[in-house]
Write a protein that holds these residues in place. Structure first.
Motif, PDB file in Angstrom:
ATOM      1  N   PRO A 215     -59.113  49.843  -8.719  1.00  0.00           N
ATOM      2  CA  PRO A 215     -59.222  50.465 -10.029  1.00  0.00           C
ATOM      3  C   PRO A 215     -58.137  50.768 -10.857  1.00  0.00           C
ATOM      4  N   ARG A 216     -58.553  50.533 -12.064  1.00  0.00           N
ATOM      5  CA  ARG A 216     -57.258  50.857 -13.167  1.00  0.00           C
ATOM      6  C   ARG A 216     -57.658  52.413 -13.837  1.00  0.00           C
TER       7      ARG A 216
ATOM      8  N   ARG B  21     -66.664  47.690 -15.597  1.00  0.00           N
ATOM      9  CA  ARG B  21     -65.183  47.240 -15.850  1.00  0.00           C
ATOM     10  C   ARG B  21     -65.018  45.767 -15.468  1.00  0.00           C
ATOM     11  N   SER B  22     -65.499  45.622 -14.063  1.00  0.00           N
ATOM     12  CA  SER B  22     -65.039  44.282 -13.196  1.00  0.00           C
ATOM     13  C   SER B  22     -65.996  43.304 -13.250  1.00  0.00           C
TER      14      SER B  22
ATOM     15  N   ALA C 164     -60.177  55.046 -12.019  1.00  0.00           N
ATOM     16  CA  ALA C 164     -61.489  55.029 -11.802  1.00  0.00           C
ATOM     17  C   ALA C 164     -62.164  56.417 -12.168  1.00  0.00           C
TER      18      ALA C 164
ATOM     19  N   ALA D 221     -61.921  42.588  -7.843  1.00  0.00           N
ATOM     20  CA  ALA D 221     -61.464  43.648  -8.970  1.00  0.00           C
ATOM     21  C   ALA D 221     -61.803  44.978  -8.679  1.00  0.00           C
TER      22      ALA D 221
ATOM     23  N   ALA E 130     -68.534  56.995 -10.620  1.00  0.00           N
ATOM     24  CA  ALA E 130     -67.153  56.380 -10.777  1.00  0.00           C
ATOM     25  C   ALA E 130     -67.262  54.827 -10.433  1.00  0.00           C
TER      26      ALA E 130
ATOM     27  N   VAL F 222     -65.543  55.332  -3.442  1.00  0.00           N
ATOM     28  CA  VAL F 222     -65.955  54.908  -4.714  1.00  0.00           C
ATOM     29  C   VAL F 222     -66.278  53.350  -4.419  1.00  0.00           C
TER      30      VAL F 222
ATOM     31  N   ARG G 130     -68.711  52.676 -13.142  1.00  0.00           N
ATOM     32  CA  ARG G 130     -67.825  52.636 -14.109  1.00  0.00           C
ATOM     33  C   ARG G 130     -67.109  51.320 -13.747  1.00  0.00           C
ATOM     34  N   ARG G 131     -66.844  51.258 -12.419  1.00  0.00           N
ATOM     35  CA  ARG G 131     -65.804  50.590 -11.734  1.00  0.00           C
ATOM     36  C   ARG G 131     -66.763  48.766 -11.837  1.00  0.00           C
TER      37      ARG G 131
END
Lengths: 279, 171
Positions: B167-168, A105-106, B171, B163, A98, A51, A101-102
């Motif tokens: 992964p929170r 989010r970051s 992921a 970050a 995935a 990922v 999305r990471r």
């Protein structure tokens, strides 16, 4: 035009970055560095985190999409990672999804927004640019025999290939447009040993020897590459006296009238003689 | 699919290894094959049989460059190189390349960009690399290819990159 230099164009391949800016300037395009760009992860992250290997390039895709319609990426490894992650994300590949999305989010930015990831080999081989190169070539290469070397990352996997993966033509078209004579030789799409120079130099030397021998046997006076890793390996691991290994941007910038000395003095193999052969 | 026919392996590999009929085009085109202990078609075969443990620590896992030739030429859409990469994730990446790559990712996480001199120095320290590498380093230095100072990426951008390593929520 926005561009992504990548890490090696500020270090071991700094003459690639400098000659790229010069070639583009002579073609009438100033390059603007993408602010806050980060490492694409090269071929490294995939061996640890599938990922992450998509997230690292996608962060830069998202930055570029927020700033313009296209992003010029001269490093073959960076081009491969950015374009591949972008294609996989569009196809809904699970690890790329995935990663998307990471990144969101970051960073709070969307990597799915459209932006054209463009390698100079694509740009310069478009018919109208080839014609322009011919018109602007004030110092054409006098039919100097050159071996176009594509390597891996611009051609594989097929999803990111900017040319026919087995029988590419684009670099030959550019070399011809600036007055050089591309030779027919069998090593064009072979691997140079990639990032193994530090860890397994003998294995890299065997690849490099085969490539240099094949180019020399075809009558080439120099190899031409659009990849920092290929240039680095071929320049550092050939047996003396080595065949000069030029960046495509140096060949183009030279034909457009640039002084090549500041670029060529960075090469480990003495390349001054090749520059003198330019018209 | 019963155990031993690739069903188990395929789920985590994400490559359709059971399609392989052993034509060996992957191995015929592999530029690193002569360096390997297990040729690409045997990597696929071992994965088919669920016997990929044999590849742990292998020269193949150390030296595959990920050039993509095997996957490009496979008539059945199998990328042996992607199998190798998945096995590196499962077993860890062996040899000098593994050491280099761990240093690489640590640097990306910390700085957001690669500083080649720092990376090479760390590698040389960790592997007690020989004088031949030191001589090459000096040549690169003389040609101005190894800037002393690391690249400077701003704090917010660096934190964004870091970050992505953590992964929170899976992921």
């Amino acid at each position: 035009m926005n561009w992504y230099p990548g890490c090696s164009l500020e270090g071991t391949a700094r003459e690639y970055g400098a000659s790229m800016r010069e070639a583009c300037r002579l073609l009438g395009h100033e390059l603007t560095e993408l602010p806050d760009w980060s490492c694409c992860g090269a071929g490294v992250a995939g061996g640890t985190d599938a990922v992450l290997s998509r997230a690292l390039p996608l962060r830069n895709v998202a930055l570029a999409a927020a700033r313009g319609e296209e992003l010029l990426v001269p490093c073959a490894a960076c081009y491969n990672r950015l374009r591949r992650a972008q294609v996989e994300l569009a196809e809904g590949q699970p690890q790329a999804a995935a990663a998307g999305r990471r990144v969101e989010r970051s960073t709070g930015r969307s990597p799915g927004a459209p932006v054209r990831i463009l390698h100079p080999l694509q740009w310069w081989s478009e018919p109208e640019v080839l014609a322009e190169l011919g018109r602007r070539a004030v110092r054409p290469w006098g039919r100097l025999p050159l071996a176009a070397y594509y390597g891996c990352l611009l051609l594989r996997p097929a999803a990111v290939a900017l040319d026919d993966p087995e029988q590419p033509r684009r670099m030959e078209a550019i070399l011809t447009a600036v007055g050089a004579r591309p030779v027919a030789w069998p090593g064009r799409t072979e691997c140079c040993g990639a990032g193994l120079g530090l860890a397994a130099p003998e294995a890299v030397k065997r690849r490099v020897r085969q490539l240099a021998e094949a180019a020399r046997a075809a009558g080439a006076r120099a190899l031409v590459t659009a990849c920092p890793m290929c240039q680095g390996n071929l320049d550092a691991y050939q047996e003396a006296p080595g065949l000069p290994v030029l960046f495509l941007s140096e060949v183009v910038a030279g034909a457009l009238g640039a002084d090549l000395k500041p670029f060529l003095r960075r090469h480990l193999i003495d390349s001054a003689e090749v520059a003198d052969l330019a018209g | 699919m019963p155990e031993g026919l690739g069903g188990e392996a395929q789920r985590w590999l994400d490559e359709p290894v059971s399609r392989c009929y052993g034509c060996r085009k992957c191995s015929g085109g592999c530029p690193m094959g002569e360096e390997f202990d297990w040729a690409p078609h045997l990597v696929v075969r071992l994965a088919q049989l669920g016997r990929e443990e044999a590849l742990r620590g292998s020269r193949t896992l150390q030296l595959c460059t990920g050039c993509g030739t095997c996957g490009e030429r496979c008539p059945n859409g199998i990328a042996a190189g992607a199998v190798v990469e998945a096995l590196r994730r499962r077993f860890g990446e062996p040899g000098g390349a593994g050491t280099l790559h761990r240093g690489f990712l640590a640097q990306v996480r910390r700085r957001g960009r690669i500083h080649e001199l720092g990376l090479a120095t760390r590698f040389a320290w960790e592997t007690r690399a020989g004088m031949d590498r030191a001589a090459l380093g000096m040549a690169l230095w003389r040609h101005g290819k190894l800037p002393l100072w690391p690249p400077r990426l701003g704090g917010p951008a660096r934190r964004e990159v870091a970050a992505m390593f953590r992964p929170r929520g899976g992921a």
